[in-house]
Design a protein around this motif. Structure first.
Motif, PDB file in Angstrom:
ATOM      1  N   ASP A 411       0.981  -1.344  -0.003  1.00  0.00           N
ATOM      2  CA  ASP A 411      -0.233  -0.212   0.304  1.00  0.00           C
ATOM      3  C   ASP A 411       0.792   1.401  -0.205  1.00  0.00           C
ATOM      4  OD1 ASP A 411      -2.232  -1.472  -0.307  1.00  0.00           O
ATOM      5  OD2 ASP A 411      -2.491  -1.409   2.133  1.00  0.00           O
ATOM      6  N   LEU A 412       1.856   1.266   0.320  1.00  0.00           N
ATOM      7  CA  LEU A 412       3.446   2.375   0.495  1.00  0.00           C
ATOM      8  C   LEU A 412       3.011   2.641  -0.856  1.00  0.00           C
ATOM      9  CD1 LEU A 412       6.177   1.186   2.006  1.00  0.00           C
ATOM     10  CD2 LEU A 412       4.538   2.890   2.923  1.00  0.00           C
ATOM     11  N   LEU A 413       3.364   4.371  -1.362  1.00  0.00           N
ATOM     12  CA  LEU A 413       2.736   5.096  -2.464  1.00  0.00           C
ATOM     13  C   LEU A 413       4.576   5.412  -2.532  1.00  0.00           C
ATOM     14  CD1 LEU A 413      -0.475   6.927  -2.121  1.00  0.00           C
ATOM     15  CD2 LEU A 413       0.153   5.388  -3.215  1.00  0.00           C
ATOM     16  N   THR A 414       4.257   5.331  -3.815  1.00  0.00           N
ATOM     17  CA  THR A 414       6.291   5.792  -4.177  1.00  0.00           C
ATOM     18  C   THR A 414       6.417   6.535  -5.282  1.00  0.00           C
ATOM     19  OG1 THR A 414       6.568   3.909  -5.907  1.00  0.00           O
ATOM     20  CG2 THR A 414       7.099   2.802  -3.592  1.00  0.00           C
ATOM     21  N   GLN A 415       7.304   7.687  -5.096  1.00  0.00           N
ATOM     22  CA  GLN A 415       7.180   8.494  -6.051  1.00  0.00           C
ATOM     23  C   GLN A 415       8.292   7.957  -6.858  1.00  0.00           C
ATOM     24  OE1 GLN A 415       5.629  11.195  -6.223  1.00  0.00           O
ATOM     25  NE2 GLN A 415       3.693  10.232  -4.898  1.00  0.00           N
ATOM     26  N   PRO A 416       8.419   8.689  -7.890  1.00  0.00           N
ATOM     27  CA  PRO A 416       9.508   8.669  -9.350  1.00  0.00           C
ATOM     28  C   PRO A 416      10.823   8.560  -8.495  1.00  0.00           C
ATOM     29  CG  PRO A 416       7.486   9.352 -10.451  1.00  0.00           C
ATOM     30  CD  PRO A 416       7.634   9.068  -8.894  1.00  0.00           C
ATOM     31  N   GLN A 417      11.349   9.350  -7.942  1.00  0.00           N
ATOM     32  CA  GLN A 417      12.673  10.336  -7.442  1.00  0.00           C
ATOM     33  C   GLN A 417      12.658   9.242  -6.231  1.00  0.00           C
ATOM     34  OE1 GLN A 417      14.379  13.329  -8.890  1.00  0.00           O
ATOM     35  NE2 GLN A 417      15.384  12.078  -7.415  1.00  0.00           N
ATOM     36  N   GLN A 418      11.590   8.394  -5.301  1.00  0.00           N
ATOM     37  CA  GLN A 418      12.418   7.265  -4.837  1.00  0.00           C
ATOM     38  C   GLN A 418      13.059   5.903  -5.372  1.00  0.00           C
ATOM     39  OE1 GLN A 418       8.041   7.962  -2.877  1.00  0.00           O
ATOM     40  NE2 GLN A 418       9.989   7.051  -1.252  1.00  0.00           N
ATOM     41  N   VAL A 419      12.566   5.742  -6.861  1.00  0.00           N
ATOM     42  CA  VAL A 419      12.814   4.655  -7.546  1.00  0.00           C
ATOM     43  C   VAL A 419      14.088   5.033  -7.681  1.00  0.00           C
ATOM     44  CG1 VAL A 419      12.685   3.242  -9.139  1.00  0.00           C
ATOM     45  CG2 VAL A 419      10.248   4.294  -7.384  1.00  0.00           C
ATOM     46  N   VAL A 420      14.631   6.640  -8.183  1.00  0.00           N
ATOM     47  CA  VAL A 420      15.528   7.036  -8.809  1.00  0.00           C
ATOM     48  C   VAL A 420      16.805   7.067  -7.729  1.00  0.00           C
ATOM     49  CG1 VAL A 420      16.851   8.873  -9.690  1.00  0.00           C
ATOM     50  CG2 VAL A 420      14.929   8.555 -10.480  1.00  0.00           C
ATOM     51  N   ASP A 421      16.639   7.253  -6.857  1.00  0.00           N
ATOM     52  CA  ASP A 421      17.703   7.335  -5.461  1.00  0.00           C
ATOM     53  C   ASP A 421      18.106   6.328  -4.849  1.00  0.00           C
ATOM     54  OD1 ASP A 421      17.524   9.998  -5.954  1.00  0.00           O
ATOM     55  OD2 ASP A 421      15.336  10.462  -4.020  1.00  0.00           O
ATOM     56  N   ALA A 422      16.789   5.148  -4.890  1.00  0.00           N
ATOM     57  CA  ALA A 422      16.615   3.798  -4.874  1.00  0.00           C
ATOM     58  C   ALA A 422      18.324   3.139  -5.548  1.00  0.00           C
ATOM     59  CB  ALA A 422      15.940   3.175  -4.166  1.00  0.00           C
ATOM     60  N   LEU A 423      17.295   3.296  -7.124  1.00  0.00           N
ATOM     61  CA  LEU A 423      18.444   2.967  -8.321  1.00  0.00           C
ATOM     62  C   LEU A 423      19.942   3.415  -8.271  1.00  0.00           C
ATOM     63  CD1 LEU A 423      16.154   3.129 -10.776  1.00  0.00           C
ATOM     64  CD2 LEU A 423      17.522   0.674 -10.081  1.00  0.00           C
ATOM     65  N   LYS A 424      20.187   4.424  -7.363  1.00  0.00           N
ATOM     66  CA  LYS A 424      22.012   4.975  -6.669  1.00  0.00           C
ATOM     67  C   LYS A 424      22.772   4.065  -5.793  1.00  0.00           C
ATOM     68  CE  LYS A 424      20.902  10.285  -8.573  1.00  0.00           C
ATOM     69  NZ  LYS A 424      20.787  11.174  -8.312  1.00  0.00           N
ATOM     70  N   LYS A 425      21.708   3.259  -5.310  1.00  0.00           N
ATOM     71  CA  LYS A 425      22.617   2.692  -4.162  1.00  0.00           C
ATOM     72  C   LYS A 425      22.880   1.560  -4.469  1.00  0.00           C
ATOM     73  CE  LYS A 425      20.935   6.219  -1.336  1.00  0.00           C
ATOM     74  NZ  LYS A 425      19.354   6.522   0.046  1.00  0.00           N
ATOM     75  N   VAL A 426      21.488   1.036  -4.841  1.00  0.00           N
ATOM     76  CA  VAL A 426      22.102  -0.557  -5.682  1.00  0.00           C
ATOM     77  C   VAL A 426      23.847  -0.887  -5.649  1.00  0.00           C
ATOM     78  CG1 VAL A 426      19.346  -0.401  -6.445  1.00  0.00           C
ATOM     79  CG2 VAL A 426      21.475  -0.796  -8.108  1.00  0.00           C
ATOM     80  N   ASN A 427      23.232  -2.194  -4.810  1.00  0.00           N
ATOM     81  CA  ASN A 427      24.637  -3.082  -5.793  1.00  0.00           C
ATOM     82  C   ASN A 427      24.571  -4.474  -4.964  1.00  0.00           C
ATOM     83  OD1 ASN A 427      27.005  -3.747  -5.480  1.00  0.00           O
ATOM     84  ND2 ASN A 427      28.206  -2.137  -4.215  1.00  0.00           N
TER      85      ASN A 427
END
Length: 839
Positions: A411-427
């Motif tokens: 049910d969490l609403l995610t904004q596109p910018q949040q996905v962008v920030d999360a992608l920067k941290k993936v490893n």
């Protein structure tokens, strides 16, 4: 075209009612090629078809949607790998547990218009109803695509204001590296900054300095070629021509082919997209232009769809960079059956959606691929799409606070910018062992394989790995190439040469040809004294000090040392004459000694005669000290010995001359002058004259003696080993003193030449002194102007000629009488009419 774009945008424009804030799509929606619902949706854009047909724009009826044809197998496989990865994640219990991923895959038909249309469709939804409210949520959480860089630029600029993350699997243009312009862009391929430079390195490594360059006239080709050209210039590689074309420009393509046909470069660097490359090789094949070594980029180097019986003649032996070949477990089996059973929307009796049934005709050309999997192992971009899907999944996993067993908070609403920030941290690391993370520009690490197109015995083509480029390694280890395993253009085993001018061998230097590129040059031999010991030297190096260039001008060798040696012809001749003169003098002395009691010997003062013969013998022998390699002792000895022996010789002649004069003066009445010119006085005079020369020599040797000297000024190519005079004053003092005595002797002898006597020795002394002075007067300019060993030879010649003149002029007449005219060797004959007795 602009009108159509505006119409297309109007179709997908959202009409927002201010009163009820309802969302309603205007016009006909654009449906995806493949799709599946899920809790979270990933969008994708692939050019599954390569030819787009535009509808009629007569406006007599409602414009129809664009139609596509000609399946692009490579990108169809990429769509399949995306679905495969999503289904694999959906089965996972550790990644996005209890959360399903859906997808919307659009076919862009390799068209910018279709790409824009698909982008707008992904940003919106084709299921909006009038009662739906605008909640600020995007239709998709991330978009994977595009394949081409130019299309990706359009996609990213369109989605950028909405901060929707875009992850490309193949857009490698360096232009996309700017985080300021593309803050929400990522890619699972590296930037062409590395590939463009690596192309220059491989050309340099293989010794090709004269190449042609062809690129696609789009962002991918233009930016990539600019990087290559810049690096090539720094590496000393010359580009004969640089041409570009786009797939929709047949006139430019023909110009490119004509340029290639006329060129002299045997290597073509092709920074070309797959579709342009197909057109180029087809045209080259039609023109029968073969035998050229093509070096390419990952956009086409592993595309088997380029291969036909005709194009293989052009492409055989091609070399280039490719994405790493990573096997994805289970994918080959998946595309054979599960994909068609579960994901393909147009299998009979599988789907009843009205839009699918109405549009199944557009899937017919894909159905022919149902049982074809031979190309799967060579689809190297598949791992990029696979990694992109997993990168999105890992980013969502952190955003939805997913936990094993408990699942994710849906049910969490995610904004596109949040996905962008999360992608920067993936490893993370995928199951094949590939580590995935994004650098500061949003790209992954540059790692390429170098592949070579090799034809097998059955006619098939194998993309053989012959090297690699890995930007993560130190600079000197990044590029490795196994040349022995490469088959070159046309399948040849010998590497082709591609140079504007042949290499300049050692001993020469390059001289640029006026008005031509730096790689076009003439080979100029190095000047004397200069060398080049490398191939293609730009400059010749000057040999230093005692070194000089060899005949080939490729090595500095010790300069030849020149001195008058005993072994050369000139030295042998001079030694012969020295010994001959000394021997002849000894014979004369023996003859005189054997006839010492005869009148002619007594009449010429036998004591001075023997002393003169002794000094002449020394004069002949002292010339030997001038021959051979100069040393400290020989340099001091040669000039002093010469000076002292000649003064001794001239002193004896001077004594004989004075004796002749005084003898005739003594015949005058009342004269007792002879008491001052007795034997004792004669010895003392010779000793006094000689002592003065000895004194001069001692002073010379004490103050600044002669010494061996390496003269490197007269000749550049050799060293003259000579005796430096030390003090020139000392040398000219010795020579001047000899000249003074000789001049005095000449004057006195000249005065006594007319004295009455049958055998007046003054005549012969005058003549000998005349020759002596003439020799030494001519010696001075010859000595000064003669180079090297000839200076020594001139001095020896002067010594020998002056000595032989004294010997012959003074003693030859006496020997003639003694040996051939003994009847004249009598007291009566010697007296003649004169009664004076001076013997």
């Amino acid at each position: 075209m602009l009108l159509y774009l505006c119409t297309l945008l109007l179709f997908f424009k959202l009409k927002v009612s201010v009163g009820n804030a309802s969302c309603k799509i205007m016009g006909e929606p654009k449906y995806p090629l493949l799709f599946k619902d899920g809790d979270v949706t990933i969008g994708a854009l692939f050019p599954v078809h390569s030819i787009e047909t535009a509808p009629s724009f007569e406006f007599t009826q409602k414009p129809q949607l664009l139609s596509c044809s000609s399946v692009n197998l490579r990108d169809f496989r990429l769509a399949q790998i995306l679905i495969f990865a999503i289904e694999e994640i959906n089965r996972s219990e550790s990644l996005l547990p209890k959360l399903s991923l859906g997808y919307k895959i659009y076919d862009t038909c390799s068209s910018k218009l279709s790409s824009m249309s698909a982008t707008m469709a992904l940003m919106n939804s084709f299921e909006f109803a009038g009662r739906d409210k605008c909640n600020g949520q995007t239709s998709v959480h991330a978009i994977i695509g595009e394949t081409e860089s130019s299309a990706t630029v359009i996609l990213t600029r369109t989605t950028g204001p909405f901060k929707i993350p875009v992850i490309s699997h193949a857009a490698s243009c360096e232009c996309l590296s700017s985080r300021k312009e593309y803050p929400s862009f990522f890619r699972t391929i590296s930037s062409d900054y590395h590939q463009g430079r690596a192309l220059a390195y491989i050309v340099k490594h293989l010794g090709w300095s004269w190449v042609g360059a062809v690129n696609s006239d789009n962002d991918y080709g233009n930016y990539g070629m600019a990087i290559f050209l810049n690096t090539a210039h720094k590496e000393g590689i010359c580009v004969e021509y640089s041409e570009k074309f786009y797939r929709t420009e047949p006139e430019k393509l023909k110009k490119v082919v004509d340029t290639i046909k006329k060129s002299t470069a045997k290597v073509i660097v092709a920074f070309i997209s797959f579709l342009e490359m197909r057109l180029l090789v087809e045209q080259l094949s039609a023109e029968n232009i073969t035998g050229l070594q093509i070096v390419g980029v990952e956009g086409w180097t592993t595309s088997k769809s380029l291969i036909t019986p005709k194009t293989l003649n052009v492409l055989r032996g091609s070399l280039g960079f490719a994405m790493r070949k990573i096997y994805i477990e289970g994918f080959a089996e998946y595309v054979l059956k599960p994909f068609w059973d579960t994901a393909f929307p147009c299998i009979p009796n599988q789907r009843n959606d009205s839009w699918v049934i109405l549009n199944c005709s557009r899937y017919q050309d894909l159905l022919v691929l149902k049982n074809y999997i031979e190309d799967v192992p060579e689809h190297r971009f598949s791992i990029n799409v696979y990694n992109a899907v997993y990168a999105v999944a890992h980013a969502l996993h952190s955003l939805f606070k997913c936990k094993e067993q408990e699942g994710c908070e849906k049910d969490l609403l995610t904004q596109p910018q949040q996905v962008v920030d999360a992608l920067k941290k993936v490893n993370f690391t995928v199951k094949m062992g590939d580590r995935v993370w994004f650098d500061s520009t949003g790209a992954t690490l540059a790692q390429y394989e170098v592949v070579n197109w090799q034809q097998n015995s059955d006619g098939s083509v194998n993309f053989k790995k012959v090297g690699y480029y890995d930007a993560s390694l130190p600079p000197d280890q990044r590029f490795v190439l196994n040349i022995k395993e490469i088959l070159w253009a046309g399948g040849n085993l010998k590497k082709p040469r591609s140079v504007c001018s042949e290499s300049c061998p050692p001993g020469t230097r390059k001289a640029a040809q006026k008005g031509r590129p730096i790689c076009c040059y003439d080979c100029i031999p190095c000047a004397d004294g200069e060398i080049s010991n490398d191939t293609d030297s730009n400059n010749c190096k000057q040999c230093q000090g005692e070194y000089w260039s060899n005949a080939d001008k490729n090595k500095c060798v010790q300069k030849s040392v020149e001195f008058l040696s005993f072994t050369e012809v000139m030295g042998i001749v001079l030694v012969f004459f020295s010994l001959f003169g000394a021997g002849l003098t000894v014979l004369v002395a023996i003859l005189f000694y054997s006839k010492k009691d005869t009148p002619i010997v007594k009449a010429n003062n036998s004591e001075l005669s023997f002393l003169l013969l002794f000094s002449l013998t020394l004069c002949f022998l002292c010339s030997l000290t001038f021959i051979g390699q100069p040393t400290q002792w020989s340099c001091m000895l040669r000039h002093t010995a010469f000076g002292i022996t000649f003064v001794l010789c001239i002193s004896c002649v001077l004594g004989k001359t004075l004796l002749v004069l005084m003898a005739f003066k003594a015949t005058l009445p009342g004269s007792n002058i002879m008491k001052w010119f007795g034997p004792v006085q004669q010895r003392l005079s010779v000793l006094a004259f000689t002592f003065i020369q000895v004194l001069i020599c001692v002073l010379w040797l004490s103050i600044s003696p002669p010494f061996p000297h390496k003269n490197m000024k007269y000749y550049e190519e050799k060293i003259i080993l000579e005796c430096s005079l030390g003090s020139t004053i000392g040398f000219w003092a010795i020579l001047g003193y000899i000249g003074l005595l000789a001049a005095l002797c000449f004057i006195l002898a000249f005065l006594a030449r007319t004295l009455p006597d049958n055998f007046n020795e003054a005549k012969f002394i005058t003549f000998s002194m005349l020759i002596f002075c003439a020799v030494w007067i001519t010696f001075i300019p010859a000595y000064v102007s003669s180079p090297g060993k000839f200076t020594v030879a001139v001095e020896i010649f002067a010594i020998l000629s002056s000595s032989i003149s004294l010997l012959l002029c003074i003693f030859a007449p006496k020997c003639y009488i003694i040996l051939l005219k003994p009847e004249q060797n009598t007291k009566q004959y010697m007296l003649g009419k004169t009664t004076s007795k001076f013997y």
